[in-house]
Design a protein around this motif. Structure first.
Motif, mmCIF file in Angstrom:
data_model
loop_
_atom_site.group_PDB
_atom_site.id
_atom_site.type_symbol
_atom_site.label_atom_id
_atom_site.label_comp_id
_atom_site.label_asym_id
_atom_site.label_seq_id
_atom_site.Cartn_x
_atom_site.Cartn_y
_atom_site.Cartn_z
ATOM 1 N N VAL A 199 -33.649 -4.309 -82.199
ATOM 2 C CA VAL A 199 -32.585 -3.307 -82.172
ATOM 3 C C VAL A 199 -31.282 -4.000 -81.821
ATOM 4 O O VAL A 199 -31.198 -4.713 -80.817
ATOM 5 N N ARG A 200 -30.265 -3.807 -82.653
ATOM 6 C CA ARG A 200 -28.949 -4.400 -82.440
ATOM 7 C C ARG A 200 -28.010 -3.272 -82.030
ATOM 8 O O ARG A 200 -27.647 -2.423 -82.844
ATOM 9 N N THR A 201 -27.618 -3.259 -80.757
ATOM 10 C CA THR A 201 -26.855 -2.150 -80.193
ATOM 11 C C THR A 201 -25.363 -2.441 -80.168
ATOM 12 O O THR A 201 -24.940 -3.538 -79.799
ATOM 13 N N VAL A 202 -24.589 -1.440 -80.562
ATOM 14 C CA VAL A 202 -23.143 -1.494 -80.420
ATOM 15 C C VAL A 202 -22.761 -0.545 -79.288
ATOM 16 O O VAL A 202 -22.985 0.668 -79.380
ATOM 17 N N TYR A 203 -22.228 -1.096 -78.207
ATOM 18 C CA TYR A 203 -21.714 -0.273 -77.111
ATOM 19 C C TYR A 203 -20.230 -0.595 -76.962
ATOM 20 O O TYR A 203 -19.860 -1.767 -76.797
ATOM 21 N N VAL A 204 -19.405 0.426 -77.038
ATOM 22 C CA VAL A 204 -17.963 0.231 -77.006
ATOM 23 C C VAL A 204 -17.346 1.134 -75.953
ATOM 24 O O VAL A 204 -17.635 2.337 -75.909
ATOM 25 N N ASP A 205 -16.520 0.553 -75.092
ATOM 26 C CA ASP A 205 -15.673 1.356 -74.214
ATOM 27 C C ASP A 205 -14.282 0.750 -74.220
ATOM 28 O O ASP A 205 -14.008 -0.181 -74.981
ATOM 29 N N ASP A 206 -13.385 1.268 -73.380
ATOM 30 C CA ASP A 206 -11.992 0.833 -73.489
ATOM 31 C C ASP A 206 -11.751 -0.564 -72.925
ATOM 32 O O ASP A 206 -10.617 -1.043 -72.938
ATOM 33 N N SER A 207 -12.819 -1.224 -72.459
ATOM 34 C CA SER A 207 -12.677 -2.643 -72.129
ATOM 35 C C SER A 207 -12.756 -3.512 -73.379
ATOM 36 O O SER A 207 -12.514 -4.719 -73.315
ATOM 37 N N ARG A 208 -13.085 -2.889 -74.525
ATOM 38 C CA ARG A 208 -13.202 -3.612 -75.796
ATOM 39 C C ARG A 208 -12.339 -2.905 -76.857
ATOM 40 O O ARG A 208 -12.836 -2.339 -77.823
ATOM 41 N N PRO A 209 -11.031 -2.918 -76.661
ATOM 42 C CA PRO A 209 -10.150 -2.131 -77.538
ATOM 43 C C PRO A 209 -10.221 -2.531 -79.000
ATOM 44 O O PRO A 209 -10.092 -1.669 -79.883
ATOM 45 N N GLU A 210 -10.411 -3.819 -79.289
ATOM 46 C CA GLU A 210 -10.477 -4.221 -80.691
ATOM 47 C C GLU A 210 -11.690 -3.620 -81.380
ATOM 48 O O GLU A 210 -11.603 -3.172 -82.538
ATOM 49 N N LEU A 211 -12.823 -3.572 -80.668
ATOM 50 C CA LEU A 211 -14.027 -3.004 -81.262
ATOM 51 C C LEU A 211 -13.910 -1.489 -81.383
ATOM 52 O O LEU A 211 -14.499 -0.885 -82.287
ATOM 53 N N MET A 212 -13.163 -0.875 -80.477
ATOM 54 C CA MET A 212 -12.923 0.566 -80.604
ATOM 55 C C MET A 212 -12.239 0.877 -81.926
ATOM 56 O O MET A 212 -12.580 1.839 -82.609
ATOM 57 N N VAL A 213 -11.263 0.053 -82.282
ATOM 58 C CA VAL A 213 -10.576 0.262 -83.553
ATOM 59 C C VAL A 213 -11.473 -0.135 -84.716
ATOM 60 O O VAL A 213 -11.686 0.639 -85.665
ATOM 61 N N ASP A 214 -12.028 -1.342 -84.649
ATOM 62 C CA ASP A 214 -12.762 -1.899 -85.792
ATOM 63 C C ASP A 214 -14.053 -1.151 -86.084
ATOM 64 O O ASP A 214 -14.397 -0.927 -87.253
ATOM 65 N N PHE A 215 -14.799 -0.779 -85.034
ATOM 66 C CA PHE A 215 -16.073 -0.113 -85.279
ATOM 67 C C PHE A 215 -15.958 1.409 -85.202
ATOM 68 O O PHE A 215 -16.295 2.114 -86.152
ATOM 69 N N VAL A 216 -15.478 1.930 -84.079
ATOM 70 C CA VAL A 216 -15.486 3.385 -83.895
ATOM 71 C C VAL A 216 -14.588 4.081 -84.916
ATOM 72 O O VAL A 216 -14.987 5.074 -85.540
ATOM 73 N N LEU A 217 -13.373 3.555 -85.102
ATOM 74 C CA LEU A 217 -12.424 4.214 -85.997
ATOM 75 C C LEU A 217 -12.581 3.771 -87.449
ATOM 76 O O LEU A 217 -12.771 4.589 -88.346
#
Length: 272
Positions: A199-217
């Protein structure tokens, strides 16, 4: 017979860009340990617009690649993408149906399949056909996401509803947005041995702003947002409720937000 009844995300230029952005964002997570020995012949089944292909060829220099897709338009985009980003890569391109591949038995040393079986009406049949063209002792790698692994903060019934709408539309098109959890059983049922699942997990919070944009948005929310017109036309949600759900998904990428998703990778061996 076509391998896919309908590709719910469509074939627009915007979708091609989204797929490329998604692959770039997830390349380390999904492909860091995907490498094949020089001289091997590897089939990428369902290569689409080549979003994964550019990362596969970069991670396995000296491999002879064969990339297959049912869409001539997608293959043209894939060829151009690989030519630009991985010049000199040894890739042959085929327009073909995954249920009836134009290859001999045991022609490939390895097979790679990513984000494909979620769109197949009969994934088991396709995997049996892929096993046919794989040599005994060769491996098949199967990667899928699973919308059931999406959870977030702040929670929102509207956000969960838009995700469910996309999953329901995919089911109507003959696919399964919950395919990730099935990858292990699918390989075992198709006759593969030594099946392992990670299982490859993506966990994103505001300590990872680039991933918030790239993955979440730009990856997940963009994918869900693309189903808006279909969901509204099908009467699954009202326009205002849909737009609120997308806005709530976007909020999870803001200050104090959290987003979680998971991808499942199964590897199986063709028995002798």
């Amino acid at each position: 017979m076509d391998s896919l009844i309908g590709y719910v995300h469509g074939y627009s230029e915007r979708e091609a860009r989204r797929l490329g952005d998604q692959a770039d964002t997830l390349s380390e997570l999904l492909h860091a340990d995907t490498a094949y020995p020089a001289g091997a012949t590897v089939l990428e089944a369902g290569c689409g617009v080549g979003a994964q292909t550019v990362h596969l060829v970069a991670g396995s220099p000296g491999v002879r690649w064969v990339a297959v897709d049912r869409s001539a338009e997608s293959l043209a985009v894939a060829r151009a993408r690989v030519t630009e980003r991985a010049p000199g890569a040894d890739v042959r391109w085929y327009e073909a149906d995954l249920y009836e591949l134009p290859f001999a038995d045991a022609e490939f040393d390895h097979v790679f399949v990513c984000f494909v079986v979620e769109h197949l009406s009969n994934p088991g049949r396709a995997l049996v056909e892929l096993r046919r063209v794989l040599r005994p002792g060769g491996t098949l790698t199967l990667i899928e996401g699973d919308h059931g692994a999406a959870f977030f903060h702040p929670d929102s019934a509207y956000a969960r509803a838009v995700i469910d709408c996309q999953a329901r539309l995919q089911a109507v098109a003959g696919g399964n947005a919950l395919a990730g959890r099935t990858v292990g059983p699918l390989l075992r049922d198709a006759g593969f041995a030594e099946v392992s699942v990670r299982v490859r997990t993506v966990y994103v919070d505001d300590s990872r702003p680039e991933l918030m944009v790239d993955f979440v948005l730009d990856t997940f929310t963009a994918m869900i947002r693309g189903a808006r017109e279909q969901a509204i036309e099908a009467g699954l949600m009202t326009p205002s409720d849909w737009d609120r759900g997308i806005a709530d998904l976007r909020r999870t990428a803001g200050e104090g937000g959290v987003f979680h998703y998971a991808f499942f990778e199964a590897v199986g061996v063709r028995p002798s």
